[in-house]
Design a protein around this motif. Structure first.
Motif, mmCIF file in Angstrom:
data_model
loop_
_atom_site.group_PDB
_atom_site.id
_atom_site.type_symbol
_atom_site.label_atom_id
_atom_site.label_comp_id
_atom_site.label_asym_id
_atom_site.label_seq_id
_atom_site.Cartn_x
_atom_site.Cartn_y
_atom_site.Cartn_z
ATOM 1 N N LEU A 1 0.826 -1.211 0.000
ATOM 2 C CA LEU A 1 0.000 0.000 0.000
ATOM 3 C C LEU A 1 0.858 1.259 0.000
ATOM 4 N N VAL A 2 1.896 1.282 0.815
ATOM 5 C CA VAL A 2 2.776 2.456 0.855
ATOM 6 C C VAL A 2 3.405 2.674 -0.515
ATOM 7 N N ARG A 3 3.903 1.619 -1.112
ATOM 8 C CA ARG A 3 4.528 1.733 -2.442
ATOM 9 C C ARG A 3 3.510 2.263 -3.462
ATOM 10 N N HIS A 4 2.309 1.696 -3.468
ATOM 11 C CA HIS A 4 1.277 2.092 -4.432
ATOM 12 C C HIS A 4 0.837 3.542 -4.221
ATOM 13 N N LEU A 5 0.532 3.898 -2.982
ATOM 14 C CA LEU A 5 0.009 5.239 -2.692
ATOM 15 C C LEU A 5 1.054 6.326 -2.920
ATOM 16 N N THR A 6 2.309 6.057 -2.566
ATOM 17 C CA THR A 6 3.348 7.070 -2.807
ATOM 18 C C THR A 6 3.643 7.214 -4.299
ATOM 19 N N ALA A 7 3.503 6.129 -5.052
ATOM 20 C CA ALA A 7 3.675 6.214 -6.513
ATOM 21 C C ALA A 7 2.592 7.086 -7.135
ATOM 22 N N LYS A 8 1.435 7.163 -6.483
ATOM 23 C CA LYS A 8 0.350 8.035 -6.959
ATOM 24 C C LYS A 8 0.561 9.488 -6.541
ATOM 25 N N GLY A 9 1.592 9.754 -5.749
ATOM 26 C CA GLY A 9 1.883 11.115 -5.332
ATOM 27 C C GLY A 9 1.396 11.467 -3.939
ATOM 28 N N LEU A 10 0.799 10.520 -3.225
ATOM 29 C CA LEU A 10 0.356 10.802 -1.852
ATOM 30 C C LEU A 10 1.534 10.704 -0.889
ATOM 31 N N THR A 11 1.458 11.451 0.188
ATOM 32 C CA THR A 11 2.439 11.299 1.260
ATOM 33 C C THR A 11 1.835 10.359 2.296
ATOM 34 N N VAL A 12 2.629 9.395 2.738
ATOM 35 C CA VAL A 12 2.144 8.346 3.629
ATOM 36 C C VAL A 12 3.140 8.146 4.764
ATOM 37 N N SER A 13 2.617 8.002 5.968
ATOM 38 C CA SER A 13 3.422 7.583 7.118
ATOM 39 C C SER A 13 2.776 6.342 7.707
ATOM 40 N N THR A 14 3.540 5.595 8.477
ATOM 41 C CA THR A 14 3.015 4.394 9.117
ATOM 42 C C THR A 14 3.358 4.391 10.595
ATOM 43 N N ILE A 15 2.505 3.730 11.355
ATOM 44 C CA ILE A 15 2.766 3.451 12.766
ATOM 45 C C ILE A 15 2.525 1.961 12.934
ATOM 46 N N LYS A 16 3.497 1.244 13.470
ATOM 47 C CA LYS A 16 3.404 -0.207 13.592
ATOM 48 C C LYS A 16 3.442 -0.616 15.058
ATOM 49 N N ARG A 17 2.467 -1.408 15.449
ATOM 50 C CA ARG A 17 2.443 -1.984 16.802
ATOM 51 C C ARG A 17 3.359 -3.194 16.777
ATOM 52 N N VAL A 18 4.347 -3.214 17.667
ATOM 53 C CA VAL A 18 5.268 -4.346 17.761
ATOM 54 C C VAL A 18 5.064 -5.035 19.100
ATOM 55 N N GLY A 19 5.532 -6.242 19.201
ATOM 56 C CA GLY A 19 5.403 -7.007 20.435
ATOM 57 C C GLY A 19 6.108 -6.320 21.594
#
Length: 170
Positions: free
Chosen positions: A20-38
């Motif tokens: 999703l990040v790869r696809h959305l940024t290729a469309k020109g959107l800016t994307v950040s992520t937050i990941k819950r880890v153990g």
């Protein structure tokens, strides 16, 4: 900013978020992520300077170089799961924040269901889970996507992501 969650007790979440990040940024959107880890994962290692600084009582540590920086914050409260809003509030403004693994977050979510999983789907009890993505054929009343349909999932997320409700950073 808009926020959308990806949940599920399986290995498929990480690959979906990456696609999703790869696809959305290729469309020109800016994307950040937050990941819950153990909770047993420590981003530091015993013996390193930053680890020793934390052990000595430092509340926050920023590690930085020419390419990136990261903030480590020691939590003193005893909540089981961090609240998503203060984490999103710390991010620079972007078009979309994908929140991976925070099943209690109050934002719309897609649940990833993989073959061989015997875990009860959260979608059955949680109205914030508004779609499923799977490597299995699913026949349910909610929106269902093939896990490989990154374009379709991205379109769905763009339509259903919720506006971030600003909160005071923790």
């Amino acid at each position: 900013m808009k926020v959308f969650g990806i949940i599920g007790g399986c290995r498929g979440k990480a690959g979906l978020v990456q696609g999703l990040v790869r696809h959305l940024t290729a469309k020109g959107l800016t994307v950040s992520t937050i990941k819950r880890v153990g909770d047993d994962l420590d981003l530091d290692r015993p013996g390193k300077d930053t680890y020793c600084q934390r052990e000595a009582g430092a509340r926050q540590i920023i590690v930085a170089n020419s390419f990136r920086w990261a903030l480590m914050h020691e939590r003193t409260d005893l909540f089981d799961e961090p609240e998503v809003e203060p984490l999103v509030a710390r991010l620079d403004p972007v078009d979309l924040v994908l929140v991976e693994g925070f099943r209690l977050a109050p934002y719309p979510k897609i649940e990833v269901v993989m073959a061989g999983s015997d875990r009860r789907r959260q979608q059955l009890d949680d109205p914030t889970v508004i779609a499923l993505a799977s490597d299995l054929p699913l026949e349910l009343p909610s929106d269902c996507f093939d896990l490989g349909d990154i374009t379709g999932i991205a379109r769905f997320i763009e339509r259903h992501a919720a506006r971030f409700r600003a909160a005071v950073p923790a």
